[in-house]
Scaffold this active site. Sequence first.
Site, mmCIF file in Angstrom:
data_model
loop_
_atom_site.group_PDB
_atom_site.id
_atom_site.type_symbol
_atom_site.label_atom_id
_atom_site.label_comp_id
_atom_site.label_asym_id
_atom_site.label_seq_id
_atom_site.Cartn_x
_atom_site.Cartn_y
_atom_site.Cartn_z
ATOM 1 N N LYS A 31 0.949 -1.120 0.019
ATOM 2 C CA LYS A 31 -0.199 0.092 -0.027
ATOM 3 C C LYS A 31 0.671 1.249 -0.149
ATOM 4 C CE LYS A 31 -2.510 1.640 3.100
ATOM 5 N NZ LYS A 31 -2.580 3.666 3.794
ATOM 6 N N ASP A 42 -3.036 4.296 -1.898
ATOM 7 C CA ASP A 42 -4.335 4.504 -0.534
ATOM 8 C C ASP A 42 -4.553 5.564 -0.621
ATOM 9 O OD1 ASP A 42 -5.918 4.753 1.566
ATOM 10 O OD2 ASP A 42 -4.982 3.939 2.548
ATOM 11 N N LYS A 57 -7.263 8.090 -0.913
ATOM 12 C CA LYS A 57 -8.904 8.453 -0.324
ATOM 13 C C LYS A 57 -9.054 9.924 -1.105
ATOM 14 C CE LYS A 57 -7.352 5.788 4.470
ATOM 15 N NZ LYS A 57 -5.894 5.892 4.432
ATOM 16 N N ASP A 91 -14.084 14.402 -3.334
ATOM 17 C CA ASP A 91 -14.566 15.799 -4.385
ATOM 18 C C ASP A 91 -15.209 15.980 -4.773
ATOM 19 O OD1 ASP A 91 -13.036 18.412 -5.778
ATOM 20 O OD2 ASP A 91 -11.020 17.830 -4.817
ATOM 21 N N ILE A 92 -15.444 16.272 -5.607
ATOM 22 C CA ILE A 92 -16.204 16.908 -6.455
ATOM 23 C C ILE A 92 -16.720 15.237 -7.374
ATOM 24 C CG2 ILE A 92 -17.192 19.233 -6.624
ATOM 25 C CD1 ILE A 92 -15.582 19.417 -8.816
ATOM 26 N N THR A 112 -10.162 4.017 11.259
ATOM 27 C CA THR A 112 -10.107 2.729 12.353
ATOM 28 C C THR A 112 -9.591 3.249 13.513
ATOM 29 O OG1 THR A 112 -8.175 2.356 10.768
ATOM 30 C CG2 THR A 112 -10.106 0.409 11.019
ATOM 31 N N GLN A 147 -3.824 3.984 16.576
ATOM 32 C CA GLN A 147 -5.607 3.012 15.984
ATOM 33 C C GLN A 147 -6.475 2.519 17.286
ATOM 34 O OE1 GLN A 147 -6.031 2.381 13.431
ATOM 35 N NE2 GLN A 147 -4.786 2.099 11.799
ATOM 36 N N ARG A 183 3.175 -0.791 10.447
ATOM 37 C CA ARG A 183 3.586 -0.259 11.900
ATOM 38 C C ARG A 183 4.096 -1.531 12.641
ATOM 39 N NH1 ARG A 183 0.852 4.557 14.753
ATOM 40 N NH2 ARG A 183 -0.218 3.593 13.375
HETATM 41 O O1 C5P Z 1 0.768 1.200 11.128
HETATM 42 P P1 C5P Z 1 -0.979 0.237 10.196
HETATM 43 O O2 C5P Z 1 -0.858 -0.487 10.440
HETATM 44 O O3 C5P Z 1 -1.519 1.261 12.222
HETATM 45 O O4 C5P Z 1 -1.151 1.029 9.801
HETATM 46 C C1 C5P Z 1 -2.685 1.396 9.006
HETATM 47 C C2 C5P Z 1 -2.576 1.722 7.390
HETATM 48 O O5 C5P Z 1 -4.002 1.787 6.814
HETATM 49 C C3 C5P Z 1 -2.557 3.343 6.986
HETATM 50 O O6 C5P Z 1 -1.624 3.347 6.198
HETATM 51 C C4 C5P Z 1 -3.477 3.966 7.073
HETATM 52 O O7 C5P Z 1 -3.369 4.710 6.870
HETATM 53 C C5 C5P Z 1 -4.238 2.573 6.496
HETATM 54 N N1 C5P Z 1 -6.271 3.213 6.410
HETATM 55 C C6 C5P Z 1 -6.179 2.864 7.887
HETATM 56 N N2 C5P Z 1 -7.790 2.726 8.327
HETATM 57 C C7 C5P Z 1 -8.594 3.418 7.691
HETATM 58 C C8 C5P Z 1 -8.599 3.377 6.036
HETATM 59 C C9 C5P Z 1 -6.419 3.064 6.074
HETATM 60 O O8 C5P Z 1 -5.198 2.614 9.758
HETATM 61 N N3 C5P Z 1 -9.975 3.528 7.703
#
Ligand code: C5P
Length: 245
Positions: free
Chosen positions: A37, A64, A66, A69-70, A128, A199, A220
């Site tokens: 990603k 990713d 995200k 926008d219009i 999340t 998170q 991570r």
């Molecule tokens: O380090 P970690 O495992 O928390 O990374 C989660 C990844 O998922 C990050 O790159 C974050 O931007 C992405 N993400 C998220 N929640 C979402 C969509 C994407 O944590 N709803």
Amino acid sequence: MNVRRAAPAVIAALDVEERGRALALVRELSPAVSWFKIGSRLFTAEGPSIVEGAKGLGASIFLDLKFHDIPQTVAGSVRAASTLGVSMMTVHTSGGVEMMRAAAGAAAEESARRGTARPIIVGVTVLTSLSAGDLERILGVPGAVRDHVLRRAALAREAGIDGVVASVEEAREIKRELGDSFAVVTPGIRPAGAGAGDQKRIATPRAAREAGSDYLVVGRPIIDAPSPVEAARAILRELEEAGAA
Ligand code: C5P
């Protein structure tokens, strides 16, 4: 009786700041992991060439960014990402049905024009990193995170995109309400003993598989591990064991 399903795919999040480190991770983690990603941090620093670089090493790319926008602008962004050859990308469900429909249409058109596979488009529901309290402050209305996620997932399906990004806590219900072919991508994955970081709605790889997640996004816990490839393999083992249980 439970239908036996294939193990979900692991997507390693390349949340690092520069190309050298990102490509070293792709080299180290392949072929244990084939999906990577690229999010706003790396893409903003390195631009589209980082997608080409990782693809050159055989990676399937989940872009990713995200998009929110219009409709016309998002359609243009999706077209540009399709041209780059990414295999999956995110739009934000809070952009609405028309915006998501424009995204689905642009992906289909661009890949038909180029004769390539259509990228998977998934909608971010509720990050999340947000709790129910955070969400109430943002939206000004109380309500369980689950209800917001399910409403947004239903809109995503209505708009014709392929699935959503949600936490493991909501995955089972999304599958039940919207059908098994509607993809669920789950970040916030934490193997036992890993720190939560920022998170809030987290779950183990085993719980993600049991809830029906199709793709686990892991950042991570893999990239900050002393041995990223060992950390990835341990997650893959846990997923296999969860399937055998
Ligand atoms: O380090 P970690 O495992 O928390 O990374 C989660 C990844 O998922 C990050 O790159 C974050 O931007 C992405 N993400 C998220 N929640 C979402 C969509 C994407 O944590 N709803």
